[in-house]
Design an enzyme around this catalytic site. Structure first.
Site, PDB file in Angstrom:
ATOM      1  CG  ASP A 236      11.725  17.715  12.366  1.00 23.98           C
ATOM      2  OD1 ASP A 236      11.517  17.056  11.336  1.00 23.98           O
ATOM      3  OD2 ASP A 236      11.271  17.388  13.497  1.00 23.98           O
ATOM      4  CG  ASN A 237       8.615  19.653  17.109  1.00 25.13           C
ATOM      5  OD1 ASN A 237       8.575  18.752  16.269  1.00 25.13           O
ATOM      6  ND2 ASN A 237       7.557  20.034  17.808  1.00 25.13           N
TER       7      ASN A 237
ATOM      8  CG  ASN B 165       6.417  10.662  13.992  1.00 21.39           C
ATOM      9  OD1 ASN B 165       6.810   9.697  14.653  1.00 21.39           O
ATOM     10  ND2 ASN B 165       5.761  10.537  12.854  1.00 21.39           N
TER      11      ASN B 165
ATOM     12  CE  LYS C  74       4.256   9.496   8.161  1.00 22.34           C
ATOM     13  NZ  LYS C  74       4.899   8.909   7.006  1.00 22.34           N
TER      14      LYS C  74
ATOM     15  CB  SER D  24      -2.574  12.845   1.970  1.00 18.81           C
ATOM     16  OG  SER D  24      -3.077  11.526   2.025  1.00 18.81           O
TER      17      SER D  24
ATOM     18  CE1 TYR E 148      -3.437  11.607   6.004  1.00 16.73           C
ATOM     19  CE2 TYR E 148      -1.977  12.976   7.335  1.00 16.73           C
ATOM     20  CZ  TYR E 148      -2.262  12.320   6.141  1.00 16.73           C
ATOM     21  OH  TYR E 148      -1.380  12.388   5.096  1.00 16.73           O
TER      22      TYR E 148
ATOM     23  CE  LYS F 131      -1.285  16.093   5.305  1.00 17.36           C
ATOM     24  NZ  LYS F 131      -0.101  16.968   5.438  1.00 17.36           N
TER      25      LYS F 131
ATOM     26  CG  ASN G 245       1.944   3.779   6.828  1.00 16.32           C
ATOM     27  OD1 ASN G 245       2.623   4.719   7.172  1.00 16.32           O
ATOM     28  ND2 ASN G 245       0.637   3.890   6.630  1.00 16.32           N
TER      29      ASN G 245
ATOM     30  NE  ARG H 246      -4.921   2.105   0.663  1.00 17.71           N
ATOM     31  CZ  ARG H 246      -6.100   1.509   0.718  1.00 17.71           C
ATOM     32  NH1 ARG H 246      -6.608   0.951  -0.387  1.00 17.71           N
ATOM     33  NH2 ARG H 246      -6.791   1.465   1.844  1.00 17.71           N
TER      34      ARG H 246
ATOM     35  CG  ASP I 109      -7.797  -0.023   5.402  1.00 18.22           C
ATOM     36  OD1 ASP I 109      -7.038   0.965   5.406  1.00 18.22           O
ATOM     37  OD2 ASP I 109      -7.470  -1.107   5.864  1.00 18.22           O
TER      38      ASP I 109
HETATM   39  C1  WQD Z   1      -2.076   0.066   2.956  1.00 21.71           C
HETATM   40  C2  WQD Z   1      -2.895  -1.213   2.818  1.00 21.71           C
HETATM   41  C3  WQD Z   1      -4.199  -1.791   4.735  1.00 21.71           C
HETATM   42  C4  WQD Z   1      -0.982  -2.795   7.489  1.00 21.71           C
HETATM   43  C5  WQD Z   1      -2.030   5.825   4.750  1.00 21.71           C
HETATM   44  C6  WQD Z   1      -2.621   7.191   4.804  1.00 21.71           C
HETATM   45  C7  WQD Z   1      -2.222   7.983   3.597  1.00 21.71           C
HETATM   46  C8  WQD Z   1      -0.737   7.977   3.458  1.00 21.71           C
HETATM   47  C9  WQD Z   1      -0.212   6.560   3.405  1.00 21.71           C
HETATM   48  C10 WQD Z   1       0.259   9.964   4.371  1.00 21.71           C
HETATM   49  C11 WQD Z   1      -4.287  -1.073   3.404  1.00 21.71           C
HETATM   50  C12 WQD Z   1      -3.150  -2.864   4.445  1.00 21.71           C
HETATM   51  C13 WQD Z   1      -1.665  -2.378   6.351  1.00 21.71           C
HETATM   52  C14 WQD Z   1      -1.100  -4.150   7.920  1.00 21.71           C
HETATM   53  C15 WQD Z   1      -2.545  -4.605   6.058  1.00 21.71           C
HETATM   54  N1  WQD Z   1      -0.153   8.709   4.518  1.00 21.71           N
HETATM   55  N2  WQD Z   1      -2.428  -3.273   5.661  1.00 21.71           N
HETATM   56  N3  WQD Z   1      -1.874  -4.994   7.176  1.00 21.71           N
HETATM   57  O1  WQD Z   1      -3.905   3.404   4.941  1.00 21.71           O
HETATM   58  O2  WQD Z   1      -3.442   3.199   2.427  1.00 21.71           O
HETATM   59  O3  WQD Z   1      -2.601   5.160   3.660  1.00 21.71           O
HETATM   60  O4  WQD Z   1      -0.644   5.903   4.599  1.00 21.71           O
HETATM   61  O5  WQD Z   1       0.283  10.649   3.406  1.00 21.71           O
HETATM   62  O6  WQD Z   1      -2.686   9.300   3.772  1.00 21.71           O
HETATM   63  O7  WQD Z   1      -4.020   7.058   4.811  1.00 21.71           O
HETATM   64  O8  WQD Z   1      -1.570   2.938   4.075  1.00 21.71           O
HETATM   65  O9  WQD Z   1       0.183   1.306   4.533  1.00 21.71           O
HETATM   66  O10 WQD Z   1      -1.560   1.775   6.337  1.00 21.71           O
HETATM   67  O11 WQD Z   1      -2.200   0.483   4.320  1.00 21.71           O
HETATM   68  O12 WQD Z   1      -3.249  -5.393   5.426  1.00 21.71           O
HETATM   69  O13 WQD Z   1      -0.514  -4.592   8.942  1.00 21.71           O
HETATM   70  O14 WQD Z   1      -2.242  -2.248   3.559  1.00 21.71           O
HETATM   71  O15 WQD Z   1      -5.422  -2.404   5.102  1.00 21.71           O
HETATM   72  O16 WQD Z   1      -5.168  -1.783   2.581  1.00 21.71           O
HETATM   73  P1  WQD Z   1      -3.009   3.610   3.785  1.00 21.71           P
HETATM   74  P2  WQD Z   1      -1.227   1.623   4.892  1.00 21.71           P
END
Ligand code: WQD
Length: 345
Positions: free
Chosen positions: A36-37, A40, A90, A130, A155, A159, A205, A237, A304
């Site tokens: 790991d470098n 992040n 990611k 993913s 991204y 994958k 996230n 989700r 999204d």
């Molecule tokens: C989840 C939901 C947002 C923030 C990503 C990658 C996926 C994986 C997981 C790596 C969505 C909503 C979010 C906020 C919100 N990564 N949200 N307000 O986009 O489903 O997935 O992370 O493996 O590959 O695509 O995750 O947590 O960003 O969003 O309403 O301030 O929460 O719109 O519906 P996502 P997320």
């Protein structure tokens, strides 16, 4: 010379890598090393892994895009029997604004690691994939044989390309056995509260934004859209605890090492099989924290998908893996991690 069978974890200081290393150290006899470098992640993660497990992890601070440095690990470590490849950028949003960074890093590092598998006869390879490879999918829950959808971001495309590269390698070089693990939404933190999601960059996230809002780092969070065609109008989700993701990697590595694989390239979904909306996630957090969350409803976020959640039958049956944490426990560990970080300041 240490003759212990060794697992190399790339990206071992990262969120999922560190939680997987803890499960490897606590449930197997493998020697575990990391590459790991810290692009992040933080070097302090290894101190915390040692605090939790009592075991030291050797980390090779190399850029996996630098093949010469990467090969030195294999020249030095003669008993690597398997590789778990987490190291990749990611952030969906960042990949849209800087596709070169993502294509250069995620593809070249994977190519170098695969080449080392061939050069140093490593036959067991696990790839961190993913659910974003499915794109905006309407047939839910998604199964592993659901075809790729259009990648919604560079991204996600890295994958998809990664999985296709690995499929071609394992076809051309049958001595190599590989698994792609498609994570849905990894959330939460180790039950100790000593490690968790702590990207160097700003949180994107949902769950870290929820806990940062609750603790006051963020004044008010935004729910991105409330008029989607879902039960409460917000996106759905499949949230899965990061420790459950970690244990799945152990199951997958043993599946390969014990030659249980029916083909040289297998794919598994890692989710709970339950869809949860943004508002339901917020309610679960409010319940476990006893705090009202300060949020407002805002515009939809570009890219999204409306809803995605997994069919987990194949993982449960073939890997004999079942997620153990429920939504409230996911939120509870995430909140405990946020509170622990506040103590450190
Ligand atoms: C989840 C939901 C947002 C923030 C990503 C990658 C996926 C994986 C997981 C790596 C969505 C909503 C979010 C906020 C919100 N990564 N949200 N307000 O986009 O489903 O997935 O992370 O493996 O590959 O695509 O995750 O947590 O960003 O969003 O309403 O301030 O929460 O719109 O519906 P996502 P997320």
């Amino acid at each position: 010379m240490n003759s212990k069978k060794t697992i190399l974890v790339t990206g071992g200081a990262g969120y999922i890598g560190s939680h997987t290393i803890i499960e490897l150290l606590e449930t197997t006899d493998f020697k575990v090393i990391s590459a790991d470098n810290f692009s992040n992640s933080s070097v302090r993660t290894f101190d915390r892994i040692e605090k939790i497990t009592g075991k030291k992890v050797i980390n090779y601070e190399v850029d996996l895009c630098d093949k010469i440095s990467l090969e030195k690990i294999f020249e030095n470590e003669k008993n690597i029997v398997g590789i778990i490849h987490f190291a990749a950028y990611k952030s969906v949003g960042e990949s849209v604004s800087d596709p070169h960074k993502y294509y250069h890093n995620n593809i070249n590092s994977l190519l170098n690691v695969l080449e080392c598998c061939l050069k140093f006869n490593i036959s067991n390879f696990i790839f961190s994939s993913s659910c974003s490879v499915y794109g905006n999918i309407s047939q839910l829950p998604v199964k592993e044989d659901t075809p790729f959808g259009k990648a919604e971001s560079p991204y996600a495309f890295t994958k998809q390309v990664g999985e296709e590269m690995i499929k071609d390698y394992t076809t051309a070089f049958p001595q190599l056995k590989a698994i792609a693990l498609r994570y849905f939404n990894p959330v939460g933190a180790h039950i100790s509260g000593l490690i968790g999601e702590s990207p160097i960059n700003k949180a994107n996230n949902l769950v870290p934004i929820i806990t940062q809002t609750a603790i006051g780092k963020i004044k008010e969070m935004t729910v991105f859209g409330s008029d989607y065609p879902t039960r409460d109008g917000t996106c759905v989700r499949d949230y899965i605890h990061v420790t459950d993701i970690g244990t799945a990697h152990i199951k997958a590595m043993m599946y390969l090492i014990e030659n249980k694989n029916e083909s040289n390239f297998s794919i598994f979904n890692l989710g709970t099989g339950t869809g949860v909306s943004v508002l339901e996630a917020i309610s679960a957090f409010e319940k476990i924290s006893g705090q009202k969350l300060n949020y407002t409803i805002g515009e939809k976020r570009p890219g999204d998908v409306i809803a995605i959640y997994s069919n987990t039958e194949k993982s449960e049956k073939e890997l004999e893996w079942k997620p153990q944490f429920n939504l409230e426990e996911m939120m509870g560990t995430a909140w405990k991690w946020e509170l622990e970080q506040k103590k450190e300041i």
